[in-house]
Design a protein around this motif. Structure first.
Motif, short mmCIF file in Angstrom:
data_model
loop_
_atom_site.label_atom_id
_atom_site.label_comp_id
_atom_site.label_asym_id
_atom_site.label_seq_id
_atom_site.Cartn_x
_atom_site.Cartn_y
_atom_site.Cartn_z
N ILE A 36 0.84 -1.20 0.00
CA ILE A 36 0.00 0.00 0.00
C ILE A 36 0.87 1.25 0.00
N ALA A 37 0.68 2.10 -0.99
CA ALA A 37 1.49 3.30 -1.13
C ALA A 37 1.07 4.37 -0.12
N SER A 38 1.82 5.46 -0.09
CA SER A 38 1.57 6.53 0.86
C SER A 38 0.27 7.28 0.56
N THR A 39 -0.28 7.93 1.57
CA THR A 39 -1.39 8.85 1.39
C THR A 39 -0.84 10.14 0.79
N VAL A 40 -1.46 10.62 -0.30
CA VAL A 40 -1.01 11.84 -0.96
C VAL A 40 -1.94 12.99 -0.57
N VAL A 41 -1.33 14.06 -0.06
CA VAL A 41 -2.08 15.21 0.45
C VAL A 41 -1.66 16.47 -0.29
N ASP A 42 -2.59 17.12 -0.97
CA ASP A 42 -2.31 18.34 -1.72
C ASP A 42 -2.57 19.55 -0.83
N CYS A 43 -1.51 20.31 -0.57
CA CYS A 43 -1.62 21.50 0.28
C CYS A 43 -1.42 22.79 -0.51
N THR A 44 -1.53 22.72 -1.82
CA THR A 44 -1.22 23.89 -2.66
C THR A 44 -2.40 24.80 -2.89
N GLY A 45 -3.61 24.36 -2.57
CA GLY A 45 -4.80 25.18 -2.79
C GLY A 45 -5.25 25.89 -1.52
N ASP A 46 -6.51 26.29 -1.51
CA ASP A 46 -7.05 26.99 -0.34
C ASP A 46 -7.28 26.05 0.84
N GLY A 47 -7.52 24.78 0.55
CA GLY A 47 -7.74 23.80 1.60
C GLY A 47 -6.84 22.60 1.43
N ILE A 48 -7.10 21.57 2.20
CA ILE A 48 -6.33 20.32 2.14
C ILE A 48 -7.13 19.30 1.34
N GLU A 49 -6.50 18.69 0.35
CA GLU A 49 -7.17 17.68 -0.47
C GLU A 49 -6.43 16.36 -0.40
N ILE A 50 -7.14 15.28 -0.06
CA ILE A 50 -6.56 13.95 -0.08
C ILE A 50 -6.65 13.43 -1.52
N VAL A 51 -5.52 13.34 -2.17
CA VAL A 51 -5.48 12.90 -3.57
C VAL A 51 -5.52 11.38 -3.66
N ARG A 52 -4.85 10.73 -2.71
CA ARG A 52 -4.84 9.26 -2.66
C ARG A 52 -4.79 8.84 -1.20
N GLN A 53 -5.68 7.95 -0.83
CA GLN A 53 -5.72 7.47 0.55
C GLN A 53 -4.90 6.20 0.71
N GLY A 54 -3.94 6.23 1.61
CA GLY A 54 -3.16 5.04 1.93
C GLY A 54 -3.79 4.32 3.12
N ASN A 55 -2.96 3.62 3.89
CA ASN A 55 -3.51 2.86 5.01
C ASN A 55 -3.48 3.63 6.33
N VAL A 56 -3.07 4.89 6.29
CA VAL A 56 -3.05 5.73 7.48
C VAL A 56 -3.80 7.03 7.18
N SER A 57 -4.68 7.43 8.09
CA SER A 57 -5.45 8.66 7.91
C SER A 57 -4.66 9.86 8.40
N LEU A 58 -4.89 11.00 7.77
CA LEU A 58 -4.21 12.23 8.12
C LEU A 58 -4.68 12.75 9.47
N LYS A 59 -3.74 13.21 10.29
CA LYS A 59 -4.06 13.85 11.56
C LYS A 59 -4.07 15.36 11.35
N TYR A 60 -5.14 16.00 11.77
CA TYR A 60 -5.27 17.45 11.60
C TYR A 60 -4.93 18.18 12.89
#
Length: 206
Positions: free
Chosen positions: A182-206
């Protein structure tokens, strides 16, 4: 060529040899905290072109990811505001790739890119290599490198099988134990908000 390394206490003589290989333009396959990956010194243009050839991607259009050893080194190449820093701090090192806006200090090879992927895996072997190298590595997952009809996932997770299949097209395979599929979770931080581009096996902590 293959070398066995242990995350808790990697052999520094072997690390030095790997760093010399990278500085000479070599490419390596190595463990991360997710799938095995293929990479090189980000400043070695010929090595980057070799990887792009293996992955069948155009180096001028590819969305590159840099592997750094910590957030401080990543901040030299990406613009990280306070909110983004807090997000990175809460999740790294870990199985995430963060897409960030690039800074003016991106290596020459990446000067024409507005964004850059940043990876800081929770794997002491590769972070030690990058720290000793002194600058980031280009990294891309071994996953889907060779999607033939007889594709078997073990050739992306078992270092002995990885060496058997890819040992002749890279300069070194680092055996750090069995990897994940399972590959990494990809998180796009370049826009106004946070976008999960690809979900891996670990959820993002905010």
């Amino acid at each position: 060529m293959a070398v066995k390394l242990y995350p808790d206490n990697p052999d520094m003589k072997a690390i030095d040899n790997i760093v010399s290989l990278l500085r000479d333009g070599g490419i390596i396959i190595y463990p991360t905290d997710t799938v095995y990956a293929i990479g090189c010194d980000i400043r070695q243009a010929r090595a980057v072109e070799r990887i792009c050839h293996f992955k069948k991607i155009d180096s001028k259009k590819a969305r590159f990811t840099m592997l750094c050893d910590d957030i401080s080194s990543a901040s030299e190449y990406a613009r990280i505001d306070n909110d983004t820093f807090k997000l990175l701090k809460a999740n790294l090192p870990g199985p995430f790739t963060f897409i960030l806006n690039g800074s003016s200090r991106l290596p020459k090879l990446l000067k024409n890119r507005n964004t850059i992927g940043i990876r800081i895996p929770d794997n002491n072997i590769i972070r030690t290599i990058v720290r000793e190298l002194g600058n980031p590595m280009l990294t891309t997952s071994l996953k889907n490198l060779d999607m033939q009809s007889d594709y078997e996932p073990e050739y992306e997770t078992d270092p002995e099988l990885i060496e058997e299949k890819y040992g002749k097209i890279v300069d070194m395979v680092i055996d750090g134990g069995i990897g994940s599929t399972i590959a990494s979770t990809v998180v796009d931080c370049t826009g106004d908000g946070i976008e999960i581009v690809r979900q891996g096996n670990v959820s993002l902590k905010y």
